[in-house]
Design a protein around this motif. Structure first.
Motif, short mmCIF file in Angstrom:
data_model
loop_
_atom_site.label_atom_id
_atom_site.label_comp_id
_atom_site.label_asym_id
_atom_site.label_seq_id
_atom_site.Cartn_x
_atom_site.Cartn_y
_atom_site.Cartn_z
N MET A 152 28.79 42.19 42.88
CA MET A 152 29.90 42.93 42.29
C MET A 152 30.85 41.91 41.64
SD MET A 152 32.16 45.91 44.13
CE MET A 152 30.96 47.20 44.06
N GLN A 153 31.24 42.16 40.41
CA GLN A 153 32.15 41.26 39.68
C GLN A 153 33.53 41.31 40.31
OE1 GLN A 153 31.62 39.19 37.31
NE2 GLN A 153 29.59 39.72 36.63
N PRO A 154 34.31 40.23 40.11
CA PRO A 154 35.68 40.25 40.64
C PRO A 154 36.45 41.44 40.09
CG PRO A 154 35.12 38.05 39.85
CD PRO A 154 33.99 38.97 39.46
N GLY A 155 37.11 42.14 40.98
CA GLY A 155 37.93 43.27 40.57
C GLY A 155 37.20 44.60 40.53
N GLU A 156 35.87 44.59 40.53
CA GLU A 156 35.14 45.85 40.44
C GLU A 156 35.39 46.73 41.66
OE1 GLU A 156 31.00 45.25 39.69
OE2 GLU A 156 31.33 44.52 37.65
N GLU A 157 35.43 46.09 42.83
CA GLU A 157 35.64 46.87 44.05
C GLU A 157 37.03 47.51 44.04
OE1 GLU A 157 35.34 46.42 48.90
OE2 GLU A 157 34.81 44.72 47.63
N VAL A 158 38.02 46.75 43.61
CA VAL A 158 39.38 47.28 43.53
C VAL A 158 39.42 48.42 42.51
CG1 VAL A 158 41.76 46.74 42.90
CG2 VAL A 158 40.45 45.12 44.26
N ASN A 205 37.57 23.59 33.51
CA ASN A 205 38.86 24.25 33.30
C ASN A 205 38.68 25.51 32.47
OD1 ASN A 205 40.36 22.42 34.77
ND2 ASN A 205 40.87 21.15 33.01
N ASP A 206 37.83 25.46 31.48
CA ASP A 206 37.55 26.62 30.63
C ASP A 206 36.97 27.76 31.49
OD1 ASP A 206 35.87 26.96 27.44
OD2 ASP A 206 37.91 27.47 28.03
N TYR A 207 36.00 27.41 32.34
CA TYR A 207 35.37 28.40 33.20
C TYR A 207 36.38 28.99 34.18
CZ TYR A 207 32.57 30.25 37.02
OH TYR A 207 32.05 31.05 37.99
N ALA A 208 37.16 28.11 34.83
CA ALA A 208 38.15 28.57 35.80
C ALA A 208 39.19 29.46 35.12
CB ALA A 208 38.83 27.38 36.47
N GLU A 209 39.60 29.10 33.91
CA GLU A 209 40.57 29.90 33.16
C GLU A 209 40.00 31.30 32.89
OE1 GLU A 209 43.96 31.10 31.25
OE2 GLU A 209 43.68 29.25 32.37
N GLY A 210 38.72 31.35 32.52
CA GLY A 210 38.09 32.64 32.27
C GLY A 210 38.04 33.51 33.51
N THR A 253 41.59 34.57 34.42
CA THR A 253 42.07 35.59 33.48
C THR A 253 41.45 36.94 33.81
OG1 THR A 253 42.39 33.94 31.75
CG2 THR A 253 42.15 36.23 31.04
N GLY A 254 40.17 36.94 34.13
CA GLY A 254 39.51 38.20 34.52
C GLY A 254 40.13 38.80 35.76
N ASN A 293 42.21 42.31 36.04
CA ASN A 293 41.85 43.34 37.02
C ASN A 293 43.04 43.68 37.91
OD1 ASN A 293 39.20 43.73 36.21
ND2 ASN A 293 38.45 42.05 37.43
N LEU A 294 43.78 42.65 38.32
CA LEU A 294 44.95 42.90 39.16
C LEU A 294 46.00 43.70 38.41
CD1 LEU A 294 45.31 39.50 41.03
CD2 LEU A 294 44.49 41.67 41.95
N LYS A 295 46.20 43.40 37.12
CA LYS A 295 47.16 44.17 36.33
C LYS A 295 46.72 45.62 36.24
CE LYS A 295 48.87 40.38 33.43
NZ LYS A 295 48.86 39.79 32.09
#
Length: 160
Positions: A1-7, A124-129, A132-133, A137-139
């Protein structure tokens, strides 16, 4: 499950409970008063609160992986430089050989530094992505929670 999908799934359930709420038989002056299962809503809110730490832990894992990769890159660079210096010392009998070995060590050090810079940029690019995701999701979840809270508030105001 992707981050935020469960929420997001839990918020969808919350919205479904609100949508399935029944209109009160009497009264109900307000935008859209409904009678809903408060226990089910509270249960979903508890689940959402329990999921948030998992999202934050995922972000922490990404940051820790970044630190580990950078530490490994430093260690690799140090090993390469140490090996080059050791090779240079073995060949130290001739000044030209020593000069060439030092030059090679410097090139290896430059390559290792470039590798580290490239790696840091990509990490850093990966972590930023990822962050951001998670932030998006939190927003979204906060917006859904605010709408749910407003719907509950609207329903409780109409009963007063």
């Amino acid at each position: 499950m992707q981050p935020g999908e469960e929420v997001n799934a839990l918020c969808d359930e919350l919205e479904e409970i609100l949508n399935e709420g029944k209109k009160p038989l009497m009264g109900g002056s307000g935008s859209n008063p409904k009678i809903v299962d408060a226990d089910a809503i509270y249960d979903l809110l508890d689940e959402i609160r329990n999921v948030f730490p998992e999202e934050f832990n995922a972000a922490r894992r990404v940051m820790k992986e970044e630190e580990e990769i950078l530490a490994h890159a430093h260690q690799t660079a140090d090993t390469i430089v140490a090996d080059a210096q050791q090779q240079a010392m073995i060949l130290a009998g001739d000044q030209e050989v020593v000069r060439l070995a030092n030059q090679q060590a410097e090139e290896i050090r430059d390559q290792a530094s470039q590798y580290e810079r490239d790696l840091r940029y990509h990490i850093n690019d990966y972590a930023e992505g990822v962050l951001t995701g998670i932030e998006d999701n939190l927003k979204s979840v906060i917006g859904q929670l605010e709408r749910s809270r407003q719907a509950l508030d609207d329903g409780s105001l109409s009963r007063r």
